[in-house]
Design a protein around this motif. Structure first.
Motif, PDB file in Angstrom:
ATOM      1  N   ILE A  84      -0.639 -14.857  -9.338  1.00 40.06           N
ATOM      2  CA  ILE A  84       0.050 -15.666  -8.293  1.00 40.06           C
ATOM      3  C   ILE A  84      -0.433 -15.594  -6.997  1.00 40.06           C
ATOM      4  CG2 ILE A  84       2.387 -16.125  -7.290  1.00 40.06           C
ATOM      5  CD1 ILE A  84       3.744 -15.043  -9.959  1.00 40.06           C
ATOM      6  N   ARG A  85      -0.660 -14.233  -6.800  1.00 39.87           N
ATOM      7  CA  ARG A  85      -1.379 -14.077  -5.298  1.00 39.87           C
ATOM      8  C   ARG A  85      -2.722 -13.733  -4.933  1.00 39.87           C
ATOM      9  NH1 ARG A  85       3.911 -10.712  -3.369  1.00 39.87           N
ATOM     10  NH2 ARG A  85       5.527 -12.405  -3.811  1.00 39.87           N
ATOM     11  N   GLN A  86      -3.569 -13.337  -5.983  1.00 40.53           N
ATOM     12  CA  GLN A  86      -4.945 -13.155  -5.834  1.00 40.53           C
ATOM     13  C   GLN A  86      -5.048 -11.767  -5.494  1.00 40.53           C
ATOM     14  OE1 GLN A  86      -7.266 -15.773  -3.466  1.00 40.53           O
ATOM     15  NE2 GLN A  86      -7.167 -17.354  -5.095  1.00 40.53           N
ATOM     16  N   ALA A  87      -6.339 -11.077  -5.621  1.00 38.76           N
ATOM     17  CA  ALA A  87      -6.727  -9.770  -5.519  1.00 38.76           C
ATOM     18  C   ALA A  87      -7.337  -9.623  -4.239  1.00 38.76           C
ATOM     19  CB  ALA A  87      -7.274  -8.942  -6.621  1.00 38.76           C
ATOM     20  N   HIS A  88      -7.059  -8.629  -3.296  1.00 42.48           N
ATOM     21  CA  HIS A  88      -7.652  -8.617  -1.978  1.00 42.48           C
ATOM     22  C   HIS A  88      -7.549  -7.077  -1.565  1.00 42.48           C
ATOM     23  CE1 HIS A  88      -8.287  -9.079   2.449  1.00 42.48           C
ATOM     24  NE2 HIS A  88      -9.392  -9.596   2.055  1.00 42.48           N
ATOM     25  N   TYR A  89      -8.863  -6.460  -0.860  1.00 38.91           N
ATOM     26  CA  TYR A  89      -8.668  -5.195  -0.653  1.00 38.91           C
ATOM     27  C   TYR A  89      -7.570  -4.865   0.388  1.00 38.91           C
ATOM     28  CZ  TYR A  89     -11.253  -5.269   3.832  1.00 38.91           C
ATOM     29  OH  TYR A  89     -11.429  -5.356   5.096  1.00 38.91           O
ATOM     30  N   LEU A  90      -7.260  -5.914   1.255  1.00 43.80           N
ATOM     31  CA  LEU A  90      -6.046  -5.414   2.157  1.00 43.80           C
ATOM     32  C   LEU A  90      -4.817  -5.781   1.730  1.00 43.80           C
ATOM     33  CD1 LEU A  90      -8.079  -6.569   5.504  1.00 43.80           C
ATOM     34  CD2 LEU A  90      -7.367  -4.102   4.572  1.00 43.80           C
ATOM     35  N   MET A  91      -4.334  -5.848   0.592  1.00 44.98           N
ATOM     36  CA  MET A  91      -3.241  -6.503   0.046  1.00 44.98           C
ATOM     37  C   MET A  91      -2.222  -5.251  -0.057  1.00 44.98           C
ATOM     38  SD  MET A  91      -3.750  -7.428  -3.934  1.00 44.98           S
ATOM     39  CE  MET A  91      -2.483  -8.080  -4.461  1.00 44.98           C
ATOM     40  N   GLY A  92      -2.406  -4.285   0.070  1.00 41.54           N
ATOM     41  CA  GLY A  92      -1.516  -3.199   0.084  1.00 41.54           C
ATOM     42  C   GLY A  92      -0.664  -2.908   1.237  1.00 41.54           C
ATOM     43  N   GLY A  93      -0.790  -3.498   2.328  1.00 44.88           N
ATOM     44  CA  GLY A  93      -0.102  -3.444   3.533  1.00 44.88           C
ATOM     45  C   GLY A  93       1.309  -3.938   3.375  1.00 44.88           C
ATOM     46  N   ASP A  94       1.524  -5.155   3.005  1.00 48.47           N
ATOM     47  CA  ASP A  94       2.914  -5.873   2.848  1.00 48.47           C
ATOM     48  C   ASP A  94       3.790  -5.152   1.757  1.00 48.47           C
ATOM     49  OD1 ASP A  94       2.791  -7.641   4.689  1.00 48.47           O
ATOM     50  OD2 ASP A  94       2.606  -9.377   3.576  1.00 48.47           O
ATOM     51  N   PRO A  95       3.307  -4.725   0.733  1.00 55.22           N
ATOM     52  CA  PRO A  95       4.144  -4.062  -0.319  1.00 55.22           C
ATOM     53  C   PRO A  95       4.588  -2.606   0.169  1.00 55.22           C
ATOM     54  CG  PRO A  95       1.957  -4.854  -1.477  1.00 55.22           C
ATOM     55  CD  PRO A  95       1.810  -5.089   0.021  1.00 55.22           C
ATOM     56  N   LEU A  96       3.521  -2.041   0.836  1.00 59.75           N
ATOM     57  CA  LEU A  96       3.971  -0.479   1.531  1.00 59.75           C
ATOM     58  C   LEU A  96       5.224  -0.873   2.471  1.00 59.75           C
ATOM     59  CD1 LEU A  96       3.284   2.346   2.052  1.00 59.75           C
ATOM     60  CD2 LEU A  96       1.777   1.830   3.854  1.00 59.75           C
ATOM     61  N   LEU A  97       5.031  -1.816   3.467  1.00 59.83           N
ATOM     62  CA  LEU A  97       5.954  -2.071   4.471  1.00 59.83           C
ATOM     63  C   LEU A  97       7.421  -2.264   3.626  1.00 59.83           C
ATOM     64  CD1 LEU A  97       6.809  -2.414   7.442  1.00 59.83           C
ATOM     65  CD2 LEU A  97       6.544  -4.940   7.211  1.00 59.83           C
TER      66      LEU A  97
END
Lengths: 231, 293
Positions: free
Chosen positions: B215-228
């Motif tokens: 649904i959202r695509q893979a990206h190397y910076l995508m960890g920020g939002d789930p962490l917050l």
């Protein structure tokens, strides 16, 4: 059976045990007495590997156990009832016993044997440990340690804060265990409790054993207790 | 579209967010609850799950469902293994002390992020959904895969709960959580438990990422939002409380869906952060957490 030879141990840079030597044999109850800070509890923690030993050896039936990782020590046959019971308070009585049985293969038989020593616990199996009374918690702490089928049982002030009937029950249990061959090291402050069950008494001062005497002799010598325990 | 159907759409979107968030945050909560480690690298385990899912999707031949099934199985295992290695090589050596492990996991965050940048590249990459079907409601059509994500997350959370409450491994974890020294005195190998829990926490983040990446695509910076969002959820729910995590994830996920749909996604984040601040002031232990003795 269990021998501590020249043990030095402590917390970080603070040395609590200094060149401590002690032994307990099969069918024997050894009571350890001393003032607060003498190192009694630390000695038990050193035996179970909770406090690192920096010098000396601890052997069980001739095999060294002081170099083992802490979780391997109970598998060798050391049961430990810590001061303040340290039960898993949010777990039920049954689950606390289950933890005690983790190292045992024939768990059902051991569980039955242990519960027959403390029948009251059988009626509390589904209850959370922290909701038990002080005496019941102490029973559970001892039952949990007995699930290990220990060769050596370490009891750290098991009668602390308990009513007389419960103290008598614990005393009977220790005596019954002695008859099965279990060696017991009992850290205790109550002289009457010590004299009722002990074969020998070791007195600790400044992290080492300064005197060991037969309990039968001490019963007539209150001065010894006053000297080392301040009673 | 009328307000009613619009609200329904917002709630359905929120439910998808809540489901994925609950999975991710439960991993963070598990690690904190049992190990007392605040894992700042948790979002990067999520990112790794998504990035590995992309690698699997381009490497495994055959139809999309096969590649997706492989990704669902393999990615959490690989991420879990990486986490276990990090635990053994780094956290264990720090004796799981609170402050050093926070610094160490910040370092781990950058290592994983830069490794992903090096091997995966800076671009966002799509991962095909295993199947695509639409559920036609009277007012709008809705991607069926999103509802499958909700159901799968629900099943996985149920499995986590069953593991914790009904299995021997769960009993060992709960005992270790309460008193690791006493657990050792009863033959429990606490180091192994910690490595397993850290792997399980990371694996949960990874499986959440595999589910959501179509649904959202893979990206190397995508960890920020789930962490917050995971931190927001575990603080509101109560650190270490799985029940609190689920309730807070539902609260944050649904409010995120509604506010993002009717206003703006940024406003949803602002309000969630504000809610955390209020919880920290008025109920520091969270909704279901225990007050420190």
């Amino acid at each position: 059976m269990l021998t501590l030879d020249g043990i030095t141990a402590g917390y970080g840079a603070v040395r609590v045990l200094n060149d401590l030597s002690l032994s307990v044999a099969e069918h024997e109850v050894l009571c350890v007495m001393g003032r607060n800070g003498a190192g009694k509890s630390t000695m038990l923690k050193a035996i179970v590997g909770a406090v690192p030993v920096s010098a000396g050896t601890i052997t069980l039936d001739g095999a060294r156990i002081d170099r083992l990782p802490a979780h391997e020590v109970p598998r060798q046959g050391i049961g430990y009832v810590p001061q303040g019971r340290r039960l898993f308070g949010d777990l039920t009585v049954a689950e606390n016993i289950e933890i005690g049985l983790m190292t045992r293969r024939r768990g059902a038989r051991v569980r039955d044997n242990v519960l027959s020593l403390f029948p009251l616990l059988r009626t509390r199996l589904g209850q959370r440990a922290r909701t038990l009374s002080g005496g019941e918690q102490q029973m559970l702490a001892i039952a949990r340690a007995l699930c290990l089928e220990p060769k050596v049982l370490l009891l750290d002030e098991p009668t602390e804060g308990l009513q007389p009937s419960m103290i008598a029950h614990i005393r009977e249990t220790v005596v019954a265990l002695r008859s099965t061959g279990v060696a017991t090291i009992l850290v205790e402050q109550r002289v009457d409790a010590v004299l009722a069950v002990a074969d020998r008494v070791a007195f600790m001062v400044g992290g080492t054993v300064v005197e060991t005497a037969a309990a039968s002799g001490l019963a007539r010598d209150a001065a010894q207790f006053a000297k080392y325990v301040g009673i | 579209m009328d307000f009613g159907p619009f609200l329904l759409l917002a709630l359905m979107e929120g439910l998808v967010t809540a489901a994925v968030l609950a999975l991710t945050a439960s991993g963070l909560s598990l690690v904190f609850g049992i190990m007392r480690v605040v894992n700042v690298a948790h979002g990067e385990f999520f990112m790794l799950g998504a990035v590995l899912a992309w690698f699997v999707s381009v490497s495994v031949p055959g139809p999309a469902p096969v590649a997706f099934a492989v990704a669902l199985l393999v990615c959490p295992l690989i991420v879990g293994a990486i986490a276990a290695l990090a635990d053994i090589l780094v956290l264990k050596r720090l004796n799981y002390a609170p402050e050093p492990t926070i610094v160490a996991t910040i370092g781990l965050l950058y290592i994983l992020q830069q490794a992903a940048l090096s091997f995966f590249g800076p671009d966002a990459r799509p991962v095909p959904a295993p199947f695509s079907f639409r559920i036609q409601l009277p007012w709008f059509g809705y991607a069926g895969y999103k509802l499958v994500v909700v159901a799968a997350a629900g099943l996985l959370l149920l499995a986590v709960w069953l593991i914790l409450t009904r299995t021997r491994a769960g009993l060992i974890m709960r005992a270790t959580q309460q008193d690791r020294d006493t657990a050792r005195a009863f033959g429990i190998n606490v180091d192994r438990v910690y490595a397993g829990v850290f792997a399980m926490g990371a694996g949960l983040a990874a499986v959440a990422a595999v589910l959501i990446v179509p649904i959202r695509q893979a990206h190397y910076l995508m960890g920020g939002d789930p962490l917050l969002l995971s931190f927001i959820v575990v603080i509101i729910g109560g650190l270490g409380s799985l029940r609190g995590t689920l309730v807070a994830a539902l609260l944050i996920g649904l409010s995120d869906g509604v506010i993002s749909t009717f206003f703006a996604p940024t406003l949803a984040k602002i309000l969630a952060t504000l809610l955390v601040a209020m919880v920290l002031v008025f109920r520091p232990q969270g909704l279901f957490g225990k007050r420190a003795p």
